[in-house]
Write a protein that holds these residues in place. Structure first.
Motif, short mmCIF file in Angstrom:
data_model
loop_
_atom_site.label_atom_id
_atom_site.label_comp_id
_atom_site.label_asym_id
_atom_site.label_seq_id
_atom_site.Cartn_x
_atom_site.Cartn_y
_atom_site.Cartn_z
N GLU A 84 -6.84 -3.43 19.36
CA GLU A 84 -7.22 -3.46 20.96
C GLU A 84 -5.96 -3.64 21.71
O GLU A 84 -5.04 -4.40 21.47
CB GLU A 84 -8.16 -4.75 21.11
N HIS A 124 -1.27 -15.94 28.59
CA HIS A 124 -0.43 -15.29 29.67
C HIS A 124 -0.47 -16.08 30.98
O HIS A 124 -1.61 -16.37 31.62
CB HIS A 124 -0.94 -13.97 29.95
N THR A 138 -3.84 -5.05 24.97
CA THR A 138 -3.75 -6.04 25.55
C THR A 138 -3.32 -6.02 26.98
O THR A 138 -3.06 -4.86 27.27
CB THR A 138 -2.69 -7.21 24.85
N CYS A 139 -2.97 -7.03 27.52
CA CYS A 139 -2.43 -6.89 29.15
C CYS A 139 -1.16 -6.13 29.07
O CYS A 139 -0.83 -5.31 30.19
CB CYS A 139 -2.26 -8.25 29.59
N CYS A 158 -4.09 -15.56 33.17
CA CYS A 158 -4.87 -14.16 33.24
C CYS A 158 -6.15 -14.52 32.50
O CYS A 158 -6.47 -15.27 31.38
CB CYS A 158 -3.86 -13.50 32.24
N ARG A 159 -7.17 -13.99 32.97
CA ARG A 159 -8.57 -14.05 32.51
C ARG A 159 -8.75 -13.27 31.18
O ARG A 159 -9.64 -13.58 30.35
CB ARG A 159 -9.60 -13.56 33.51
N ARG A 160 -7.78 -12.45 30.87
CA ARG A 160 -7.98 -11.71 29.51
C ARG A 160 -7.37 -12.34 28.51
O ARG A 160 -7.96 -12.36 27.26
CB ARG A 160 -7.39 -10.37 29.52
N ASP A 161 -6.31 -13.14 28.87
CA ASP A 161 -5.48 -13.73 27.53
C ASP A 161 -4.95 -15.13 28.50
O ASP A 161 -4.06 -15.07 29.06
CB ASP A 161 -4.42 -12.86 27.04
N LEU A 217 -3.93 -2.75 29.24
CA LEU A 217 -4.92 -3.24 30.27
C LEU A 217 -4.30 -3.65 31.49
O LEU A 217 -5.15 -3.57 32.66
CB LEU A 217 -6.02 -4.32 29.70
N HIS A 245 -2.69 -7.35 33.47
CA HIS A 245 -3.22 -8.63 33.83
C HIS A 245 -4.35 -8.82 34.69
O HIS A 245 -4.53 -7.95 35.57
CB HIS A 245 -1.99 -9.70 34.36
N ASP A 246 -5.21 -9.72 34.46
CA ASP A 246 -6.35 -9.86 35.45
C ASP A 246 -6.08 -11.59 35.66
O ASP A 246 -6.94 -12.41 35.24
CB ASP A 246 -7.53 -9.65 34.69
N TRP A 247 -5.41 -11.65 36.75
CA TRP A 247 -5.09 -13.04 37.05
C TRP A 247 -6.08 -13.64 37.91
O TRP A 247 -6.65 -13.39 38.50
CB TRP A 247 -3.75 -13.09 37.92
#
Length: 684
Positions: free
Chosen positions: A474, A535, A476-477, A529-532, A504, A506-508
């Motif tokens: 998959e 981060h 990642t950011c 980061c909402r994904r990881d 992807l 970052h989705d902060w």
């Protein structure tokens, strides 16, 4: 309470071995049990009825009943099984019967009597109390067998050997059907350079062999049951392949028993379709000596069969056509017949080889009655020279294969072809032994076989590929991912290319304060980061200017003329400079107007060097006033404080001030103020 045998049954005692043998006085048919359920188990009793003198049995003439014996303090009771409503079970055409006994629970009961009666005998009592009544029932029985169970095992009296396995064995076509799209293959796994039987086998090597093989084979035969090859049975089952499992017998009793136990275990795990006890064990040539006697081999066949949980698994051995033709006792012991047949070793010319094979197998089938004949080995070397009139070669091997396969399909006779791949260790068979494979030792289909009708129909050539999945990753950011792909574990060819998946980004989340800034130190805030959640991004919050605040030290009560007193100090504890600030006070008068103090002429006071201040408020009397506002302002405050202002002006001044305190008094002497702060005179 003890139970005597019925009076018309003769009890024979062998003086050398005091084991009881009970023989029916006039009976010819007898019972032999093939399965006795252990204590606590619900499986049925199973057995056979056969004629003791070996003559033919008419199963429709007999049926079997059972009485469960329960011993009470003063007497024995007997209860008929399977049930009072169904006191008998019938016998199939092979003499087989099974009899359930748990209609009333009873899995803990230990004593049972199985009785054989003519089929016209009816009217069995469902319950008997006392031994005399039971003897009367036994008087009319043709045979009687007693079973005594315990935690250590079961005792059967009389103990009889089972009749030989015969025509009742399952037809091989029901287990390994001949297929137009697949063939059955003999598999030897020791294909790598320098590898010998018994060397370690990796799971990857086994998978590589079978995964590429399953493209044209649906049934395989293995030549060992123990060691690393046991893993092959699990993998073959996983791949949906039918398996003939073989216990390799060498004549070493310890090793042979270990192989037999391994084969039994594989059968009882459901991983074997046909159990083969030994391969070419009785074969004798100038170079080869028999590994066992026929009697020993037959005992091993019975040993395996007696320990299988699934009695529908045929138990047999494989040997040359000549050995099987000449040994009727061995054939009778097998559930099906497995010959190895090689016209090549007989020196047959290729033009006559297939017919010679057919004649040999047909002759064997003729003496086997209804038992299925499964050809366990045949083949032709693709290189190595000549053997008499037989020439090795890919063209000859392909011709032999096509001719006997055509016969196999037309007669529904299953044939296992030797072998799935070349094994380089087989130098014990002269120049030919390493060339019997349909594929090279690297699993490449030989050109001669690739040109046959069968392999052309499957469009198979070259490497038949054993696919290995290359797992995707998959994104990642910050890193790219990959789609799932695959490659061949044999030749390494990429079968499905993996494609790159973009990162992807970052989705902060929102910024949150980790540390508040002060006048002496910067602060810190971060976002995750909402994904990881690993981060994290941080940033500095600049330090703040020092904040001065007011703390009241003395508030005069109503009617008192004392000044208002207080202290200015820095909220963060930093140094205070009195030169920077001044303090003013407003009191609320009539008509919601506010008046500045100390006076209209002197509108503020300056704190001393320690921050203390004192503001008189009685220049106009005013000792009875109750509402006061005290403001802290910078000295360079541009707007001068003035007197006689409305409440709106007070609100404006509160917004512009550095700090403020609201004091309220009551005529009764009460005092309150906000915000409530206590000054430390010592620290100040």
């Amino acid at each position: 309470a003890e139970t005597d045998w019925p009076e018309d049954m003769e009890v024979l005692i062998n003086e050398e071995s005091p084991e009881e043998t009970v023989v029916g006085a006039d009976s010819t048919p007898v019972i032999a049990l093939s399965r006795i359920p252990d204590l606590g188990k619900t499986e049925p009793f199973e057995g056979y009825v056969f004629m003791e003198d070996g003559s033919a049995l008419s199963p429709e003439d007999y049926h079997v009943t059972m009485y469960l014996q329960v011993s009470y303090q003063n007497y024995n009771a007997y209860y008929v099984k399977p049930s009072a409503a169904r006191p008998f079970v019938t016998i199939d055409e092979e003499g087989y019967f099974n009899l359930t006994y748990t209609s009333g629970g009873d899995t803990d009961k230990t004593d049972f009597w199985l009785l054989l009666f003519p089929s016209d005998h009816t009217g069995m009592p469902s319950e008997l109390y006392g031994d005399s009544d039971f003897r009367e029932v036994c008087d009319s029985a043709l045979d009687c067998v007693k079973v005594e169970r315990s935690d250590e095992g079961s005792t059967v009296t009389p103990q009889r050997d089972l009749p030989d396995a015969g025509e009742g064995a399952p037809a091989i076509s029901a287990l390994l059907p001949v297929s137009a799209s697949h063939i059955a293959m003999d598999v030897g796994f020791y294909t790598e350079e320098g590898q010998q039987p018994g060397d370690p086998l990796s799971e990857d090597q086994i998978r590589m062999h079978l995964d590429s093989l399953k493209k044209f084979s649906n049934a395989v035969r293995f030549y060992n049951a123990g060691g690393d090859i046991s893993k092959a049975y699990e993998i073959a089952d996983e791949m949906g392949l039918s398996v003939v499992g073989t216990a390799y017998l060498s004549g070493n009793e310890t090793e042979d028993l270990a192989e037999l136990e391994a084969l039994i275990a594989l059968c009882n795990r459901g991983l074997v379709d046909v159990a083969c006890v030994g391969n070419e064990t009785l074969l004798e040539t100038e170079e080869i000596k028999p590994k066992l006697t026929a009697k020993q081999l037959i005992e091993y066949i019975h040993y395996v069969r007696d320990r299988l949980e699934d009695e529908t698994i045929p138990v047999t051995t494989s040997d040359s056509v000549d050995v099987l033709m000449s040994n009727g006792t061995l054939r009778k012991a097998c559930n099906l017949i497995m010959p190895n047949c090689y016209p090549f070793w007989g020196g047959a010319d290729i033009s006559e080889a297939a017919q010679g094979f057919i004649d040999s197998i047909t002759s064997l089938q003729a003496v086997c009655g209804d038992k299925q004949v499964l050809v366990s080995e045949t083949g032709w070397p693709t290189a190595g020279g000549t053997q008499g009139n037989a020439a090795a070669g890919e063209a000859e091997a392909a011709q032999y294969f096509e001719e006997i396969r055509e016969w196999s399909l037309s007669t529904n006779t299953q044939i296992f072809y030797f072998a799935s791949a070349d094994e380089l260790w087989k130098t014990n068979e002269g120049t030919f032994g390493t060339h019997f494979g349909f594929r090279t030792n690297n699993f490449v289909l030989k050109e001669g076989y690739a040109d046959t009708t069968f392999f052309k129909s499957l469009d198979l050539t070259g490497c038949l590929h054993s696919e290995v999945v290359d797992e995707g990753t998959e994104p990642t950011c910050t890193t790219t991912g990959l789609t799932e792909g695959s490659h061949c574990r044999i030749c390494g060819e990429i079968l499905t290319k993996q494609e790159e998946i973009p990162a992807l980004g970052h989705d902060w989340g929102e910024w949150t304060v980790v540390k508040e800034p002060t006048s002496e130190e910067d602060g810190l805030e971060r976002r995750i980061c909402r994904r990881d959640a690993s981060h994290v991004e941080t940033r500095t919050l600049p330090g703040t200017e020092p904040v001065p605040v007011i703390a009241m030290t003395h508030i005069p009560a109503c009617g008192e003329r004392d000044p208002f007193e207080g202290c200015i100090y820095m909220k963060d504890g930093s140094a205070f400079s009195s030169d920077d600030y001044h303090v003013t006070l407003y009191l609320q008068g009539p008509y919601d107007r506010w008046w500045v103090k100390p006076s209209a002429a002197v509108t503020f006071v300056t704190p001393d060097e320690n921050g203390f201040f004192s503001i008189p408020y009685t220049s106009g009397g005013d000792t009875d006033k109750t509402n006061f506002m005290i403001f802290l302002l910078p000295k360079d405050h541009e707007e001068l404080t003035i007197s006689n202002v409305p409440t709106s002006k007070i609100e404006e001044l509160r917004e512009k001030s550095l700090d403020w305190v609201n004091v309220r008094r009551t005529q009764e002497g009460g005092i309150s103020y906000e915000p409530l702060r206590r000054a430390s005179i010592e620290s100040a």
